[in-house]
Design an enzyme around this catalytic site. Structure first.
Site, mmCIF file in Angstrom:
data_model
loop_
_atom_site.group_PDB
_atom_site.id
_atom_site.type_symbol
_atom_site.label_atom_id
_atom_site.label_comp_id
_atom_site.label_asym_id
_atom_site.label_seq_id
_atom_site.Cartn_x
_atom_site.Cartn_y
_atom_site.Cartn_z
ATOM 1 N N GLU A 1 0.821 -1.217 0.000
ATOM 2 C CA GLU A 1 0.000 0.000 0.000
ATOM 3 C C GLU A 1 0.852 1.264 0.000
ATOM 4 O O GLU A 1 2.061 1.210 0.259
ATOM 5 C CB GLU A 1 -0.948 0.012 1.195
ATOM 6 C CG GLU A 1 -0.243 0.063 2.539
ATOM 7 C CD GLU A 1 -1.113 0.650 3.651
ATOM 8 O OE1 GLU A 1 -1.575 1.803 3.511
ATOM 9 O OE2 GLU A 1 -1.302 -0.044 4.663
ATOM 10 N N LYS B 1 -5.349 10.844 0.995
ATOM 11 C CA LYS B 1 -5.476 9.476 1.496
ATOM 12 C C LYS B 1 -6.734 8.896 0.856
ATOM 13 O O LYS B 1 -7.832 9.420 1.061
ATOM 14 C CB LYS B 1 -5.588 9.512 3.027
ATOM 15 C CG LYS B 1 -5.860 8.177 3.669
ATOM 16 C CD LYS B 1 -6.019 8.351 5.176
ATOM 17 C CE LYS B 1 -6.869 7.243 5.745
ATOM 18 N NZ LYS B 1 -7.325 7.548 7.103
ATOM 19 N N VAL C 1 -5.493 0.277 2.893
ATOM 20 C CA VAL C 1 -5.652 -1.177 2.745
ATOM 21 C C VAL C 1 -6.847 -1.470 1.826
ATOM 22 O O VAL C 1 -6.759 -2.310 0.918
ATOM 23 C CB VAL C 1 -5.838 -1.847 4.132
ATOM 24 C CG1 VAL C 1 -6.296 -3.299 3.990
ATOM 25 C CG2 VAL C 1 -4.536 -1.772 4.922
ATOM 26 N N ASP D 1 -17.237 5.358 13.675
ATOM 27 C CA ASP D 1 -15.986 5.358 12.920
ATOM 28 C C ASP D 1 -15.445 3.938 12.788
ATOM 29 O O ASP D 1 -14.817 3.401 13.700
ATOM 30 C CB ASP D 1 -14.956 6.272 13.602
ATOM 31 C CG ASP D 1 -13.730 6.498 12.737
ATOM 32 O OD1 ASP D 1 -13.591 5.798 11.702
ATOM 33 O OD2 ASP D 1 -12.907 7.361 13.072
ATOM 34 N N SER E 1 -13.392 1.600 9.895
ATOM 35 C CA SER E 1 -12.626 1.713 8.651
ATOM 36 C C SER E 1 -13.263 0.935 7.499
ATOM 37 O O SER E 1 -13.744 -0.191 7.682
ATOM 38 C CB SER E 1 -11.213 1.192 8.878
ATOM 39 O OG SER E 1 -10.505 1.187 7.651
ATOM 40 N N ALA E 2 -13.205 1.538 6.323
ATOM 41 C CA ALA E 2 -13.661 0.856 5.101
ATOM 42 C C ALA E 2 -12.789 -0.370 4.803
ATOM 43 O O ALA E 2 -13.172 -1.230 4.008
ATOM 44 C CB ALA E 2 -13.632 1.825 3.924
ATOM 45 N N ASP E 3 -11.627 -0.473 5.464
ATOM 46 C CA ASP E 3 -10.776 -1.666 5.289
ATOM 47 C C ASP E 3 -11.555 -2.936 5.634
ATOM 48 O O ASP E 3 -11.372 -3.981 4.997
ATOM 49 C CB ASP E 3 -9.551 -1.613 6.218
ATOM 50 C CG ASP E 3 -8.546 -0.536 5.838
ATOM 51 O OD1 ASP E 3 -8.730 0.127 4.806
ATOM 52 O OD2 ASP E 3 -7.572 -0.360 6.604
ATOM 53 N N LYS F 1 -3.332 -1.622 15.532
ATOM 54 C CA LYS F 1 -2.901 -0.840 16.690
ATOM 55 C C LYS F 1 -4.032 -0.725 17.687
ATOM 56 O O LYS F 1 -5.200 -0.655 17.310
ATOM 57 C CB LYS F 1 -2.523 0.568 16.241
ATOM 58 C CG LYS F 1 -1.208 0.636 15.519
ATOM 59 C CD LYS F 1 -0.733 2.078 15.423
ATOM 60 C CE LYS F 1 0.619 2.143 14.751
ATOM 61 N NZ LYS F 1 0.525 2.290 13.307
HETATM 62 N N1 PSU Z 1 -2.823 1.713 10.683
HETATM 63 C C1 PSU Z 1 -1.493 1.744 10.828
HETATM 64 N N2 PSU Z 1 -0.740 2.313 9.858
HETATM 65 C C2 PSU Z 1 -1.294 2.860 8.731
HETATM 66 C C3 PSU Z 1 -2.715 2.805 8.592
HETATM 67 C C4 PSU Z 1 -3.436 2.224 9.580
HETATM 68 O O1 PSU Z 1 -0.976 1.263 11.828
HETATM 69 O O2 PSU Z 1 -0.582 3.386 7.870
HETATM 70 C C5 PSU Z 1 -3.356 3.338 7.342
HETATM 71 C C6 PSU Z 1 -3.606 2.190 6.351
HETATM 72 O O3 PSU Z 1 -3.462 2.688 5.038
HETATM 73 C C7 PSU Z 1 -5.061 1.848 6.606
HETATM 74 C C8 PSU Z 1 -5.626 3.223 6.876
HETATM 75 O O4 PSU Z 1 -5.700 1.208 5.533
HETATM 76 O O5 PSU Z 1 -4.641 3.878 7.650
HETATM 77 C C9 PSU Z 1 -6.951 3.165 7.612
HETATM 78 O O6 PSU Z 1 -7.504 4.441 7.672
HETATM 79 P P1 PSU Z 1 -9.023 4.625 8.137
HETATM 80 O O7 PSU Z 1 -9.029 4.186 9.574
HETATM 81 O O8 PSU Z 1 -9.310 6.069 7.970
HETATM 82 O O9 PSU Z 1 -9.836 3.757 7.252
HETATM 83 MN MN MN Z 2 -12.418 6.158 9.852
#
Ligand code: PSU
Ligand code: MN
Length: 305
Positions: free
Chosen positions: A26, A88, A108, A140, A142-144, A161
């Site tokens: 990524e 992002k 991701v 909140d 994540s879309a992941d 994390k």
């Molecule tokens: N967690 C980490 N390091 C990162 C990310 C998450 O420890 O770099 C990044 C990754 O690209 C992950 C994104 O897909 O943050 C998730 O963001 P969000 O929670 O806004 O979906």
């Molecule tokens: Mn989010």
């Protein structure tokens, strides 16, 4: 490639066509996850590690509105230098950035999407996004996690994390039908630490078995991702109490500042790094190397099935 807007780097396209091992990487981790120049150094080293373990690396990003599967070292340097100036890009950003001819660093979720479009089955990263603490009121999530629920790519990470609610993240993945595998462990690793007090669904002890699970999922026509959680090497793991105190402080600051939406994850990552004064960065780099190696070995094993 017949998919519009997709550019697969020739070396990557050739490997895919020949059924050779390829591993996707990524780019949000480059632009938003680490500072320059360590981000570029790490991204280039990760590619080397993948090659050394028998696979071809394909770092993924959006450049000038093109979906890129495989970047040149110059393109990696560009993204690393741009840092947080690059958008992002998660799933909801994809069509707008392409239509506008803009750049985007893939999370991701979008890395999985573009890897799948290109025909890449394995993807190595650091940590995934998940269900944030307090998500029962902020929503909140994540879309992941949604992407893992629908896109056929195996993602090798070091868990997530503790900026997230790991228990709720596992519940969400269960609902979406995503197998959570522990590599040589029964416990879900928590990125900086090897343990979290939570169990994974299954322990898997070899790249060969990971490859077999992936192949079986494809053979069964079960759409969706598989999450492999690979603990940070012992030598680089951090003290759980210390890192959790730092994370609590970072979350309190984010709340006080009213940080929300897509800013939340990058804010928390940067804050943790700032408070730990670089220790966390070294751990972060080492666990990504470790995941790249396992993903390459698994891709190589998959190619033999
Ligand atoms: N967690 C980490 N390091 C990162 C990310 C998450 O420890 O770099 C990044 C990754 O690209 C992950 C994104 O897909 O943050 C998730 O963001 P969000 O929670 O806004 O979906
Ligand atoms: Mn989010």
């Amino acid at each position: 490639m017949s998919i519009p807007y997709l550019d697969v780097k020739p070396e990557v396209a050739q490997a895919i066509a020949q059924g050779k091992p390829v591993v996707a990487l990524e780019s949000t981790i480059i632009s938003h996850g680490m500072p320059y120049p360590q981000n570029v150094e790490t991204a280039l080293k990760v590619e080397e590690i993948i090659r050394a373990n028998g696979a071809i690396p394909a770092t993924i990003a959006i450049l000038g509105g093109r979906l890129k599967a495989g970047l040149t070292p110059e393109e990696i340097e560009y993204l690393g230098k741009q840092g947080q100036k690059v958008t992002k890009a998660s799933r909801r950003d994809l069509s707008v950035l392409v239509a506008q001819g803009a750049d985007g660093a893939t999370t991701v979720a979008t890395t999985m999407m573009i890897a799948h479009m290109a025909g890449i089955k394995l993807f190595a990263t650091g940590g995934i996004g998940g269900v944030h603490r307090g998500a029962e009121t902020t929503m909140d999530i994540s879309a992941d996690l949604e992407e893992l629920g629908q896109t056929d790519v195996m993602v090798v990470c070091a868990g997530a994390k503790a900026i997230l609610d790991l228990k709720l993240t596992l519940e969400y993945l269960e609902t979406k039908g995503v197998p959570v595998l522990g590599y040589q462990t029964e416990e879900l690793p928590a990125f900086y630490t090897r343990t979290s007090g939570l169990k994974v669904d299954y322990r898997v002890d070899s790249p060969e078995m990971l490859a077999k699970v992936l192949k079986t999922q494809h053979d069964l026509g079960l759409h969706g991702g598989i999450l492999v959680t690979n603990p940070i090497p012992e030598a680089y793991s951090m003290d759980a109490q210390a890192i959790n105190a730092v994370i609590d402080q970072a979350i309190a600051e984010a709340e006080a500042k009213g940080i929300h939406g897509k800013e939340t994850t990058p804010f928390l990552l940067a804050k943790v790094k700032e408070i730990t004064g670089g220790d966390s960065l070294e751990a972060n780099i080492q666990l990504v190397f470790n995941n790249a190696k396992l993903a390459a070995q698994t891709a190589a094993a998959y190619a033999k099935l």
